[in-house]
Write a protein that holds these residues in place. Structure first.
Motif, PDB file in Angstrom:
ATOM      1  N   ALA A  56       0.806  -1.222   0.000  1.00  0.00           N
ATOM      2  CA  ALA A  56       0.000   0.000   0.000  1.00  0.00           C
ATOM      3  C   ALA A  56       0.837   1.268   0.000  1.00  0.00           C
ATOM      4  O   ALA A  56       0.562   2.213  -0.747  1.00  0.00           O
ATOM      5  CB  ALA A  56      -0.941  -0.012   1.203  1.00  0.00           C
ATOM      6  N   GLN A  57       1.878   1.318   0.832  1.00  0.00           N
ATOM      7  CA  GLN A  57       2.669   2.542   0.965  1.00  0.00           C
ATOM      8  C   GLN A  57       3.522   2.830  -0.266  1.00  0.00           C
ATOM      9  O   GLN A  57       4.073   3.928  -0.394  1.00  0.00           O
ATOM     10  CB  GLN A  57       3.562   2.451   2.206  1.00  0.00           C
ATOM     11  N   GLU A  58       3.642   1.866  -1.162  1.00  0.00           N
ATOM     12  CA  GLU A  58       4.450   2.065  -2.361  1.00  0.00           C
ATOM     13  C   GLU A  58       3.612   2.387  -3.590  1.00  0.00           C
ATOM     14  O   GLU A  58       4.152   2.740  -4.638  1.00  0.00           O
ATOM     15  CB  GLU A  58       5.289   0.810  -2.640  1.00  0.00           C
ATOM     16  N   ARG A  59       2.295   2.269  -3.487  1.00  0.00           N
ATOM     17  CA  ARG A  59       1.427   2.544  -4.623  1.00  0.00           C
ATOM     18  C   ARG A  59       1.418   4.040  -4.941  1.00  0.00           C
ATOM     19  O   ARG A  59       1.734   4.870  -4.094  1.00  0.00           O
ATOM     20  CB  ARG A  59       0.011   2.054  -4.330  1.00  0.00           C
ATOM     21  N   PRO A  60       1.027   4.403  -6.142  1.00  0.00           N
ATOM     22  CA  PRO A  60       1.062   5.817  -6.520  1.00  0.00           C
ATOM     23  C   PRO A  60       0.304   6.747  -5.577  1.00  0.00           C
ATOM     24  O   PRO A  60       0.788   7.834  -5.258  1.00  0.00           O
ATOM     25  CB  PRO A  60       0.431   5.804  -7.919  1.00  0.00           C
ATOM     26  N   LEU A 118      -0.721   6.387  -2.190  1.00  0.00           N
ATOM     27  CA  LEU A 118      -0.114   6.552  -0.867  1.00  0.00           C
ATOM     28  C   LEU A 118       1.357   6.910  -0.960  1.00  0.00           C
ATOM     29  O   LEU A 118       1.896   7.587  -0.084  1.00  0.00           O
ATOM     30  CB  LEU A 118      -0.290   5.275  -0.039  1.00  0.00           C
ATOM     31  N   GLY A 119       2.009   6.483  -2.034  1.00  0.00           N
ATOM     32  CA  GLY A 119       3.435   6.732  -2.163  1.00  0.00           C
ATOM     33  C   GLY A 119       3.780   8.084  -2.752  1.00  0.00           C
ATOM     34  O   GLY A 119       4.930   8.526  -2.660  1.00  0.00           O
ATOM     35  N   ALA A 120       2.788   8.757  -3.344  1.00  0.00           N
ATOM     36  CA  ALA A 120       3.074  10.045  -3.991  1.00  0.00           C
ATOM     37  C   ALA A 120       2.084  11.137  -3.615  1.00  0.00           C
ATOM     38  O   ALA A 120       2.475  12.222  -3.190  1.00  0.00           O
ATOM     39  CB  ALA A 120       3.094   9.867  -5.508  1.00  0.00           C
ATOM     40  N   LEU A 121       0.790  10.849  -3.776  1.00  0.00           N
ATOM     41  CA  LEU A 121      -0.194  11.917  -3.627  1.00  0.00           C
ATOM     42  C   LEU A 121      -0.281  12.433  -2.193  1.00  0.00           C
ATOM     43  O   LEU A 121      -0.204  13.647  -1.944  1.00  0.00           O
ATOM     44  CB  LEU A 121      -1.569  11.422  -4.094  1.00  0.00           C
ATOM     45  N   LEU A 122      -0.426  11.536  -1.230  1.00  0.00           N
ATOM     46  CA  LEU A 122      -0.498  11.980   0.160  1.00  0.00           C
ATOM     47  C   LEU A 122       0.818  12.605   0.625  1.00  0.00           C
ATOM     48  O   LEU A 122       0.804  13.662   1.274  1.00  0.00           O
ATOM     49  CB  LEU A 122      -0.913  10.823   1.072  1.00  0.00           C
ATOM     50  N   LYS A 136      -2.160   4.021  11.704  1.00  0.00           N
ATOM     51  CA  LYS A 136      -2.842   2.874  11.098  1.00  0.00           C
ATOM     52  C   LYS A 136      -2.145   1.601  11.550  1.00  0.00           C
ATOM     53  O   LYS A 136      -0.945   1.605  11.843  1.00  0.00           O
ATOM     54  CB  LYS A 136      -2.790   2.955   9.574  1.00  0.00           C
ATOM     55  N   GLY A 137      -2.872   0.521  11.600  1.00  0.00           N
ATOM     56  CA  GLY A 137      -2.217  -0.721  11.970  1.00  0.00           C
ATOM     57  C   GLY A 137      -3.154  -1.903  11.973  1.00  0.00           C
ATOM     58  O   GLY A 137      -4.363  -1.773  11.740  1.00  0.00           O
ATOM     59  N   ARG A 138      -2.555  -3.068  12.262  1.00  0.00           N
ATOM     60  CA  ARG A 138      -3.315  -4.307  12.369  1.00  0.00           C
ATOM     61  C   ARG A 138      -2.828  -5.064  13.597  1.00  0.00           C
ATOM     62  O   ARG A 138      -1.703  -4.873  14.050  1.00  0.00           O
ATOM     63  CB  ARG A 138      -3.142  -5.171  11.123  1.00  0.00           C
ATOM     64  N   GLN A 139      -3.699  -5.903  14.084  1.00  0.00           N
ATOM     65  CA  GLN A 139      -3.307  -6.794  15.176  1.00  0.00           C
ATOM     66  C   GLN A 139      -3.639  -8.218  14.777  1.00  0.00           C
ATOM     67  O   GLN A 139      -4.539  -8.460  13.959  1.00  0.00           O
ATOM     68  CB  GLN A 139      -4.017  -6.402  16.475  1.00  0.00           C
ATOM     69  N   ALA A 140      -2.896  -9.134  15.357  1.00  0.00           N
ATOM     70  CA  ALA A 140      -3.020 -10.533  14.934  1.00  0.00           C
ATOM     71  C   ALA A 140      -4.071 -11.308  15.713  1.00  0.00           C
ATOM     72  O   ALA A 140      -4.759 -12.172  15.156  1.00  0.00           O
ATOM     73  CB  ALA A 140      -1.662 -11.222  15.071  1.00  0.00           C
TER      74      ALA A 140
END
Length: 352
Positions: A83-87, A89-93, A145-149
């Motif tokens: 996600a963080q590398e996509r255009p 999230l990685g550029a616009l935000l 942001k995050g996730r838990q297992a």
């Protein structure tokens, strides 16, 4: 010499940006100001070329420029990346955050010749004339942001500081002062603590702007009212996620999202872009509507460079082209004369 960083991006961005630049060059041909336009990579095109959606030289150029003109970014080709590398999230935000572009301004006004292009009834949309102001660098998009297992779960934190709320509300009040003096603050104060905080600050600030009528509306009701009775709105101000949704909804009041220009601002500095996406399904086919990009370029001349006469000329030229019956495919109905992307750009230049 004013500097504009030009970011064509992906998909139809590489087709609509050249048309906007041609219109800018035409309208500025007699101007004593000589602009410098320079192209840089961003989004998927940058990932393919250098492995990063927002290359360092692109960010530096945008920081040094007086304004940024952006086409569109993203597409299914890059959706499998983290996600963080996509255009997006990685550029616009990141570029919004790095340039401090805390406000997004989207005017929505019905051009009479486009009434039939709207999916809503003529008597609903004929008097639409509003500005939607969206907070752009805070809220849930930028929160933790995050996730838990155990148990499996995910979370996104919605956080707003008082300063962030005050500066976007101030822009809303000032914008309303220059229009019909009506400001509607959209929130979800019946459920969200952040919205209650937002509303408290709005009420406090209203004392400083006694000439502006402040009203509040829950976001779900605002969505309904935009399609029921949109002419009631003059200026809408709202937080990031609500604004993301409402601005796309509002775009259809003018006939097509292909007509919706936008400015993301930090004082006089702005990033100007059409509200639509990269539309990879029609990219490279000369089908894209360049008018939102051309109108975004007009906003750039008005908001950053105070060239109101030149901005008026572009906006009037777009209106004349539409009055003459020319349409791109997204605006057309049976019998209309359909133009391609390049041909529509040329028609606007001719109308200048």
């Amino acid at each position: 010499m004013p500097k504009v960083a030009v970011l064509p991006g992906d998909g139809i961005g590489r087709e609509i940006i050249p048309e906007a630049l041609k219109v800018l060059q035409a309208v500025l041909s007699d101007s004593p100001l000589k602009f410098e336009f320079a192209n840089y990579l961003i989004g998927g095109a940058a990932i393919d070329a250098v492995g990063k959606a927002l290359p360092a030289d692109t960010l530096t150029a945008c920081q040094e420029a007086d304004a940024v003109l952006l086409g569109a970014i993203g597409g299914p080709k890059w959706d499998t990346l983290p996600a963080q590398e996509r255009p997006e999230l990685g550029a616009l935000l990141p570029i919004r955050k790095e340039l401090g572009l805390y406000s997004n301004i989207r005017p929505v006004k019905m051009i009479p010749s486009l009434i039939s292009a709207s999916t809503l009834k003529e008597d609903v949309v004929k008097n639409v004339d509003m500005v939607v102001i969206r907070e752009l660098t805070g809220g849930i998009y930028f929160g933790e942001k995050g996730r838990q297992a155990d148990p499996p779960a995910a979370y996104d934190v919605l956080l707003y500081t008082e300063d962030e709320i005050r500066r976007i509300l101030e822009l809303g009040f000032v914008t309303a002062q220059g229009r019909r003096k009506k400001l509607c603050s959209v929130d979800k104060a019946n459920v969200l603590e952040s919205s209650r905080f937002w509303r408290e600050i709005a009420e406090d600030m209203a004392k400083t702007y006694p000439d502006v009528e402040l009203t509040h509306m829950y976001v779900d009701n605002a969505a309904m009212q935009l399609v029921r009775y949109p002419e009631q709105f003059d200026v809408i101000v709202t937080e990031n996620m609500f604004g993301d949704i409402l601005t796309d909804l509002a775009s259809m009041l003018g006939g097509s999202i292909g007509m919706l220009a936008s400015a993301s601002m930090n004082g006089k500095k702005g990033l100007y872009e059409p509200a639509h996406g990269s539309a990879p399904d029609i990219a490279g086919q000369n089908k894209a509507n360049p008018l939102a990009t051309i109108l975004s370029a007009a906003m750039m001349l008005r908001y950053t460079f105070d060239l109101n006469h030149e901005a008026d000329r572009i906006e009037n030229a777009v209106a004349r082209v539409l009055e003459q019956g020319y349409r791109t495919a997204d605006l057309a109905k049976p019998g209309d004369q359909i133009l391609g992307t390049r041909e529509m750009g040329e028609a606007v230049i001719a109308a200048l």
